[in-house]
Design a protein around this motif. Structure first.
Motif, mmCIF file in Angstrom:
data_model
loop_
_atom_site.group_PDB
_atom_site.id
_atom_site.type_symbol
_atom_site.label_atom_id
_atom_site.label_comp_id
_atom_site.label_asym_id
_atom_site.label_seq_id
_atom_site.Cartn_x
_atom_site.Cartn_y
_atom_site.Cartn_z
ATOM 1 N N PRO A 266 0.800 -1.207 0.000
ATOM 2 C CA PRO A 266 0.000 0.000 0.000
ATOM 3 C C PRO A 266 0.846 1.276 0.000
ATOM 4 C CG PRO A 266 0.163 -0.859 2.221
ATOM 5 C CD PRO A 266 0.879 -1.831 1.326
ATOM 6 N N ILE A 267 0.281 2.337 -0.535
ATOM 7 C CA ILE A 267 0.932 3.645 -0.520
ATOM 8 C C ILE A 267 0.935 4.161 0.923
ATOM 9 C CG2 ILE A 267 0.745 6.057 -1.330
ATOM 10 C CD1 ILE A 267 1.270 4.349 -3.715
ATOM 11 N N ASN A 268 -0.220 4.039 1.583
ATOM 12 C CA ASN A 268 -0.365 4.473 2.973
ATOM 13 C C ASN A 268 -0.253 3.275 3.906
ATOM 14 O OD1 ASN A 268 -0.897 7.359 2.709
ATOM 15 N ND2 ASN A 268 -2.764 6.745 1.630
ATOM 16 N N SER A 269 0.446 3.461 5.020
ATOM 17 C CA SER A 269 0.641 2.365 5.969
ATOM 18 C C SER A 269 -0.676 2.001 6.645
ATOM 19 C CB SER A 269 1.645 2.784 7.040
ATOM 20 O OG SER A 269 1.032 3.705 7.929
ATOM 21 N N GLU A 270 -0.718 0.830 7.256
ATOM 22 C CA GLU A 270 -1.944 0.376 7.915
ATOM 23 C C GLU A 270 -2.438 1.394 8.955
ATOM 24 O OE1 GLU A 270 -0.275 -2.877 11.095
ATOM 25 O OE2 GLU A 270 0.044 -3.345 8.972
ATOM 26 N N ASN A 271 -1.514 1.990 9.726
ATOM 27 C CA ASN A 271 -1.944 2.945 10.749
ATOM 28 C C ASN A 271 -2.530 4.208 10.137
ATOM 29 O OD1 ASN A 271 -1.225 1.218 12.833
ATOM 30 N ND2 ASN A 271 0.868 2.021 12.921
ATOM 31 N N GLU A 272 -1.968 4.648 9.010
ATOM 32 C CA GLU A 272 -2.503 5.820 8.312
ATOM 33 C C GLU A 272 -3.883 5.515 7.729
ATOM 34 O OE1 GLU A 272 1.626 7.929 6.790
ATOM 35 O OE2 GLU A 272 0.853 6.219 5.671
ATOM 36 N N ARG A 273 -4.010 4.321 7.138
ATOM 37 C CA ARG A 273 -5.295 3.941 6.538
ATOM 38 C C ARG A 273 -6.375 3.834 7.608
ATOM 39 N NH1 ARG A 273 -4.705 -1.137 4.412
ATOM 40 N NH2 ARG A 273 -2.554 -1.471 5.050
ATOM 41 N N VAL A 274 -6.008 3.283 8.768
ATOM 42 C CA VAL A 274 -6.955 3.159 9.881
ATOM 43 C C VAL A 274 -7.377 4.529 10.392
ATOM 44 C CG1 VAL A 274 -7.142 2.474 12.311
ATOM 45 C CG2 VAL A 274 -6.241 0.861 10.624
ATOM 46 N N GLU A 275 -6.423 5.427 10.539
ATOM 47 C CA GLU A 275 -6.723 6.756 11.075
ATOM 48 C C GLU A 275 -7.717 7.512 10.196
ATOM 49 O OE1 GLU A 275 -4.395 10.895 12.269
ATOM 50 O OE2 GLU A 275 -3.240 9.043 12.130
ATOM 51 N N VAL A 276 -7.518 7.415 8.884
ATOM 52 C CA VAL A 276 -8.395 8.109 7.942
ATOM 53 C C VAL A 276 -9.801 7.494 7.959
ATOM 54 C CG1 VAL A 276 -8.776 8.632 5.492
ATOM 55 C CG2 VAL A 276 -6.502 8.915 6.490
ATOM 56 N N LEU A 277 -9.882 6.167 7.944
ATOM 57 C CA LEU A 277 -11.189 5.502 7.985
ATOM 58 C C LEU A 277 -11.931 5.799 9.277
ATOM 59 C CD1 LEU A 277 -10.242 1.996 6.589
ATOM 60 C CD2 LEU A 277 -11.979 3.494 5.598
ATOM 61 N N ALA A 278 -11.200 5.768 10.388
ATOM 62 C CA ALA A 278 -11.822 5.956 11.707
ATOM 63 C C ALA A 278 -12.407 7.356 11.861
ATOM 64 C CB ALA A 278 -10.800 5.681 12.813
ATOM 65 N N ALA A 279 -11.918 8.308 11.076
ATOM 66 C CA ALA A 279 -12.403 9.686 11.158
ATOM 67 C C ALA A 279 -13.734 9.881 10.424
ATOM 68 C CB ALA A 279 -11.356 10.643 10.586
ATOM 69 N N LEU A 280 -14.157 8.895 9.642
ATOM 70 C CA LEU A 280 -15.390 9.041 8.856
ATOM 71 C C LEU A 280 -16.629 8.865 9.723
ATOM 72 C CD1 LEU A 280 -14.445 6.970 5.681
ATOM 73 C CD2 LEU A 280 -14.385 9.453 5.955
ATOM 74 N N ALA A 281 -17.625 9.691 9.478
ATOM 75 C CA ALA A 281 -18.872 9.643 10.248
ATOM 76 C C ALA A 281 -19.563 8.289 10.140
ATOM 77 C CB ALA A 281 -19.801 10.757 9.776
ATOM 78 N N SER A 282 -19.439 7.627 8.997
ATOM 79 C CA SER A 282 -20.170 6.370 8.800
ATOM 80 C C SER A 282 -19.476 5.158 9.429
ATOM 81 C CB SER A 282 -20.379 6.122 7.301
ATOM 82 O OG SER A 282 -19.143 6.173 6.626
ATOM 83 N N VAL A 283 -18.258 5.341 9.911
ATOM 84 C CA VAL A 283 -17.478 4.216 10.443
ATOM 85 C C VAL A 283 -17.441 4.264 11.971
ATOM 86 C CG1 VAL A 283 -15.190 3.128 10.499
ATOM 87 C CG2 VAL A 283 -16.076 4.085 8.348
ATOM 88 N N ASP A 284 -17.913 3.197 12.607
ATOM 89 C CA ASP A 284 -17.956 3.157 14.069
ATOM 90 C C ASP A 284 -16.694 2.561 14.683
ATOM 91 O OD1 ASP A 284 -20.805 4.078 14.764
ATOM 92 O OD2 ASP A 284 -21.067 2.692 13.092
ATOM 93 N N ALA A 285 -16.053 1.639 13.979
ATOM 94 C CA ALA A 285 -14.810 1.051 14.483
ATOM 95 C C ALA A 285 -14.012 0.484 13.318
ATOM 96 C CB ALA A 285 -15.108 -0.045 15.502
ATOM 97 N N VAL A 286 -12.695 0.520 13.475
ATOM 98 C CA VAL A 286 -11.789 -0.015 12.453
ATOM 99 C C VAL A 286 -10.835 -0.985 13.126
ATOM 100 C CG1 VAL A 286 -10.131 0.536 10.635
ATOM 101 C CG2 VAL A 286 -11.861 2.221 11.271
ATOM 102 N N VAL A 287 -10.671 -2.154 12.534
ATOM 103 C CA VAL A 287 -9.790 -3.168 13.111
ATOM 104 C C VAL A 287 -8.886 -3.733 12.010
ATOM 105 C CG1 VAL A 287 -11.580 -4.966 12.852
ATOM 106 C CG2 VAL A 287 -9.720 -5.296 14.502
ATOM 107 N N ILE A 288 -7.608 -3.868 12.304
ATOM 108 C CA ILE A 288 -6.658 -4.418 11.328
ATOM 109 C C ILE A 288 -6.672 -5.944 11.424
ATOM 110 C CG2 ILE A 288 -4.194 -4.618 10.737
ATOM 111 C CD1 ILE A 288 -3.828 -1.769 11.900
ATOM 112 N N PHE A 289 -6.629 -6.609 10.276
ATOM 113 C CA PHE A 289 -6.432 -8.073 10.307
ATOM 114 C C PHE A 289 -5.224 -8.426 9.449
ATOM 115 C CE2 PHE A 289 -9.326 -7.424 6.756
ATOM 116 C CZ PHE A 289 -8.910 -8.335 5.790
ATOM 117 N N ASP A 290 -4.472 -9.403 9.936
ATOM 118 C CA ASP A 290 -3.199 -9.741 9.307
ATOM 119 C C ASP A 290 -3.280 -10.994 8.433
ATOM 120 O OD1 ASP A 290 -0.399 -9.111 8.980
ATOM 121 O OD2 ASP A 290 0.039 -10.870 10.206
ATOM 122 N N GLU A 291 -4.382 -11.746 8.549
ATOM 123 C CA GLU A 291 -4.523 -12.967 7.748
ATOM 124 C C GLU A 291 -4.756 -12.596 6.284
ATOM 125 O OE1 GLU A 291 -5.525 -13.367 11.893
ATOM 126 O OE2 GLU A 291 -6.656 -12.277 10.374
#
Length: 162
Positions: A71-96
């Motif tokens: 990815p261009i953006n790291s997992e933590n960056e992608r999570v931070e951006v998603l988590a800021a969206l009004a429609s998203v209640d929680a974001v969780v990373i999966f490694d599988e």
């Protein structure tokens, strides 16, 4: 923040379900967020009372081999951006390599994927339908993709200034 560990996500879902809430889950890489993603997540959230987004870890993105430079953006960056969206209640990373394990852990009421996925290709469908949940395919907005965005940036960059 709305970024949670897997065990926090499981507890979050258990609490929500105890309150009679309908839990929606979707997953993806969400590398560079564009209007197509925003509309997709808004439509997914509308199918229930809360939306949990599973995000592929950097390692799993490389394993999926979308492209070597992703990815261009790291997992933590992608999570931070998603988590800021009004429609998203929680974001969780999966490694599988697939979201099957996290879907099994969360047991969402509604599993959402893009309509570009064939019904039988949707990972976790078995888990959700086994407990009477629904699998919904949402049509993606035309003309948006992270890959085409990256292409556009490259083309503009090579034309010099402007």
């Amino acid at each position: 923040s709305n970024s949670v560990t897997r065990s926090e996500a499981v507890a979050f879902v258990a609490r929500a379900r105890a309150q009679g809430k309908r839990v929606v889950f979707t997953n993806g890489v969400f590398d560079i967020l564009h209007p197509g993603h925003i509309r997709y997540l808004r439509d997914a959230r509308a199918l229930g009372d809360l939306l949990i987004v599973g995000v592929n870890s950097d390692r799993s993105v490389k394993a999926l081999a979308k492209a070597p430079d992703r990815p261009i953006n790291s997992e933590n960056e992608r999570v931070e951006v998603l988590a800021a969206l009004a429609s998203v209640d929680a974001v969780v990373i999966f490694d599988e390599d697939t979201p099957h394990e996290i879907i099994s852990a969360l047991q969402p009421d509604v599993l959402v994927k893009g309509a570009d996925w064939g019904e039988n290709a949707i990972v976790g469908r078995d888990v959700v339908e086994a407990r009477g949940g629904r699998v919904v395919r949402i049509k993606l907005a035309e003309g948006y993709s992270t890959t085409s965005l990256i292409e556009r940036i490259r083309t503009k960059g090579s034309k010099g200034s402007n």
